[in-house]
Design a protein around this motif. Structure first.
Motif, PDB file in Angstrom:
ATOM      1  N   VAL A   4      59.263 -77.504 -45.588  1.00 21.90           N
ATOM      2  CA  VAL A   4      59.029 -78.691 -46.408  1.00 21.90           C
ATOM      3  C   VAL A   4      60.302 -79.535 -46.455  1.00 21.90           C
ATOM      4  N   ASP A   5      60.186 -80.826 -46.148  1.00 18.55           N
ATOM      5  CA  ASP A   5      61.342 -81.725 -46.227  1.00 18.55           C
ATOM      6  C   ASP A   5      61.821 -81.810 -47.670  1.00 18.55           C
ATOM      7  N   PHE A   6      63.142 -81.694 -47.866  1.00 19.09           N
ATOM      8  CA  PHE A   6      63.656 -81.762 -49.229  1.00 19.09           C
ATOM      9  C   PHE A   6      65.063 -82.339 -49.265  1.00 19.09           C
ATOM     10  N   THR A   7      65.448 -82.794 -50.443  1.00 12.83           N
ATOM     11  CA  THR A   7      66.803 -83.253 -50.710  1.00 12.83           C
ATOM     12  C   THR A   7      67.310 -82.462 -51.912  1.00 12.83           C
ATOM     13  N   ILE A   8      68.606 -82.552 -52.179  1.00 13.03           N
ATOM     14  CA  ILE A   8      69.171 -81.794 -53.296  1.00 13.03           C
ATOM     15  C   ILE A   8      70.069 -82.664 -54.179  1.00 13.03           C
ATOM     16  N   ARG A   9      70.070 -82.331 -55.433  1.00 11.83           N
ATOM     17  CA  ARG A   9      71.051 -82.857 -56.379  1.00 11.83           C
ATOM     18  C   ARG A   9      71.981 -81.686 -56.648  1.00 11.83           C
ATOM     19  N   TYR A  10      73.157 -81.716 -56.049  1.00  9.90           N
ATOM     20  CA  TYR A  10      74.030 -80.538 -55.999  1.00  9.90           C
ATOM     21  C   TYR A  10      74.346 -79.964 -57.377  1.00  9.90           C
ATOM     22  N   LYS A  11      74.736 -80.799 -58.312  1.00  2.76           N
ATOM     23  CA  LYS A  11      74.977 -80.367 -59.693  1.00  2.76           C
ATOM     24  C   LYS A  11      74.095 -81.219 -60.602  1.00  2.76           C
ATOM     25  N   SER A  12      73.377 -80.588 -61.508  1.00  2.00           N
ATOM     26  CA  SER A  12      72.371 -81.326 -62.275  1.00  2.00           C
ATOM     27  C   SER A  12      72.766 -81.615 -63.722  1.00  2.00           C
ATOM     28  N   ARG A  13      74.049 -81.531 -64.043  1.00  2.00           N
ATOM     29  CA  ARG A  13      74.481 -81.942 -65.392  1.00  2.00           C
ATOM     30  C   ARG A  13      74.318 -83.443 -65.534  1.00  2.00           C
ATOM     31  N   ASP A  14      74.140 -83.892 -66.774  1.00  2.00           N
ATOM     32  CA  ASP A  14      73.928 -85.323 -67.015  1.00  2.00           C
ATOM     33  C   ASP A  14      75.121 -86.162 -66.554  1.00  2.00           C
ATOM     34  N   GLU A  15      76.313 -85.591 -66.659  1.00  7.38           N
ATOM     35  CA  GLU A  15      77.502 -86.360 -66.279  1.00  7.38           C
ATOM     36  C   GLU A  15      77.786 -86.302 -64.783  1.00  7.38           C
ATOM     37  N   ASP A  16      77.008 -85.514 -64.049  1.00  6.77           N
ATOM     38  CA  ASP A  16      77.205 -85.420 -62.603  1.00  6.77           C
ATOM     39  C   ASP A  16      76.389 -86.476 -61.866  1.00  6.77           C
ATOM     40  N   SER A  17      76.600 -86.532 -60.577  1.00  2.00           N
ATOM     41  CA  SER A  17      75.885 -87.517 -59.772  1.00  2.00           C
ATOM     42  C   SER A  17      74.375 -87.322 -59.878  1.00  2.00           C
ATOM     43  N   PRO A  18      73.633 -88.424 -60.074  1.00  2.00           N
ATOM     44  CA  PRO A  18      72.169 -88.330 -60.156  1.00  2.00           C
ATOM     45  C   PRO A  18      71.509 -88.366 -58.776  1.00  2.00           C
ATOM     46  N   ASN A  19      72.330 -88.496 -57.715  1.00  2.00           N
ATOM     47  CA  ASN A  19      71.788 -88.678 -56.369  1.00  2.00           C
ATOM     48  C   ASN A  19      71.195 -87.401 -55.781  1.00  2.00           C
ATOM     49  N   PHE A  20      70.088 -87.570 -55.087  1.00  2.00           N
ATOM     50  CA  PHE A  20      69.518 -86.505 -54.282  1.00  2.00           C
ATOM     51  C   PHE A  20      69.910 -86.808 -52.842  1.00  2.00           C
ATOM     52  N   VAL A  21      70.624 -85.874 -52.204  1.00  2.00           N
ATOM     53  CA  VAL A  21      71.129 -86.100 -50.851  1.00  2.00           C
ATOM     54  C   VAL A  21      70.569 -85.045 -49.905  1.00  2.00           C
ATOM     55  N   GLU A  22      70.776 -85.233 -48.607  1.00  2.00           N
ATOM     56  CA  GLU A  22      70.283 -84.260 -47.644  1.00  2.00           C
ATOM     57  C   GLU A  22      71.027 -82.938 -47.837  1.00  2.00           C
ATOM     58  N   PRO A  23      70.386 -81.818 -47.519  1.00  2.00           N
ATOM     59  CA  PRO A  23      71.018 -80.513 -47.728  1.00  2.00           C
ATOM     60  C   PRO A  23      72.032 -80.169 -46.653  1.00  2.00           C
ATOM     61  N   SER A  24      73.240 -80.696 -46.801  1.00  2.00           N
ATOM     62  CA  SER A  24      74.301 -80.416 -45.846  1.00  2.00           C
ATOM     63  C   SER A  24      75.645 -80.493 -46.555  1.00  2.00           C
ATOM     64  N   VAL A  25      76.648 -79.830 -45.990  1.00  2.00           N
ATOM     65  CA  VAL A  25      77.991 -79.859 -46.566  1.00  2.00           C
ATOM     66  C   VAL A  25      78.528 -81.286 -46.577  1.00  2.00           C
ATOM     67  N   ALA A  26      78.309 -82.014 -45.473  1.00  2.00           N
ATOM     68  CA  ALA A  26      78.820 -83.382 -45.356  1.00  2.00           C
ATOM     69  C   ALA A  26      78.242 -84.278 -46.449  1.00  2.00           C
ATOM     70  N   ALA A  27      76.926 -84.175 -46.690  1.00  2.00           N
ATOM     71  CA  ALA A  27      76.285 -85.023 -47.695  1.00  2.00           C
ATOM     72  C   ALA A  27      76.754 -84.675 -49.099  1.00  2.00           C
TER      73      ALA A  27
END
Length: 266
Positions: free
Chosen positions: A145-168
């Motif tokens: 299944v195609d997916f993206t991740i929000r690496y840290k989900s605290r409110d003060e962290d980035s709200p972005n969902f990015v591709e699952p890779s170290v670079a992203a």
């Protein structure tokens, strides 16, 4: 003085073994898949009984051991859509304080960790977890299944969902020091466990072409663009690194103390 050195060595060795056992034991006894109720067959936005979805204690959302450090769980998505989800360890004990951190060993999991967002079709799917490497893959209709991740989900962290890779993940402002997972190998294993196809390229079976030499004889040549099968690399087991580091550090300290004591004795 020699007796004192022996006692120091004995105490340090005991402490190192205790620390190593503590770190190795810092892994969940059970893992639970949590997320949008639609992922668990609920048509309504909220589960009227509160037993499915974002419920860390849900007994029918737990993973089952599949061997080689992998866990699997089968669910049915109620309707097609893009849904968010997570994995928690020992949810009945730690609730939300022990969550999967993408690409990290389970000893590094904590509160407010990685949130996933995947595109599902209606119907059955299999969630495949490798907690020792912080990896979660869902397989549906024989495909990941195609997916993206929000690496840290605290409110003060980035709200972005990015591709699952170290670079992203790094581009989104994080420095994943413990990120050490073979994502492609895990996807291939997930497909295998879910009964799908492997992610390895197929071998070209076309007959070799022939070329004419100056003497008029012919020799086979390799077809252009042919590929050879590759073997998925074995996932790196990161969970055992910490205990070894602890023991090495403590024993090194003991050696320094012993050398200093001998010099003083001399």
């Amino acid at each position: 003085m020699r007796k004192i050195i022996k006692k120091i060595v004995a105490v340090a060795t005991t402490l190192s073994m205790t620390a190593a056992m503590g770190i190795m034991a810092f892994a969940a006894d059970s893992y639970t898949f949590v997320g949008n109720p639609h992922l668990f067959g609920i048509d309504a936005d909220e589960d009227p009984d509160g037993n499915k979805g974002w419920v860390t204690t849900a007994q029918d959302q737990k993973f089952t051991e599949a061997g080689d450090g992998y866990y699997t769980a089968k669910f049915t998505c109620a309707s097609a859509g893009e849904y968010e989800y997570k994995v928690v360890g020992d949810g009945d004990i730690f609730a939300w304080s022990y969550q999967l951190c993408f690409g990290n060993p389970d000893s590094a999991w904590a509160d407010n960790q990685t949130q996933f967002k995947g595109k599902f079709e209606a119907g059955e799917y299999t969630a495949v977890l490798n907690p020792s490497q912080g990896m979660l893959v869902c397989v549906q209709n024989g495909k990941v299944v195609d997916f993206t991740i929000r690496y840290k989900s605290r409110d003060e962290d980035s709200p972005n969902f990015v591709e699952p890779s170290v670079a992203a993940v790094k581009a989104d402002g994080y420095d994943p020091q413990d990120f050490d997972a073979n994502f492609e190998a895990i996807k291939a294993k997930a497909l295998e466990l879910a009964g799908g196809t492997t992610a390895e390229p197929e071998t070209t079976t076309a007959a070799p072409a022939e070329t004419t030499t100056a003497a008029g004889s012919t020799q086979p040549t390799t077809a252009a663009g042919s590929t050879q099968p590759t073997t998925a690399a074995k996932p790196v087991q990161t969970g055992d690194v910490a205990p070894v580091a602890v023991i090495g550090t403590l024993l090194a300290a003991v050696a320094v103390v012993a050398i200093a004591a001998k010099k003083k004795e001399a």
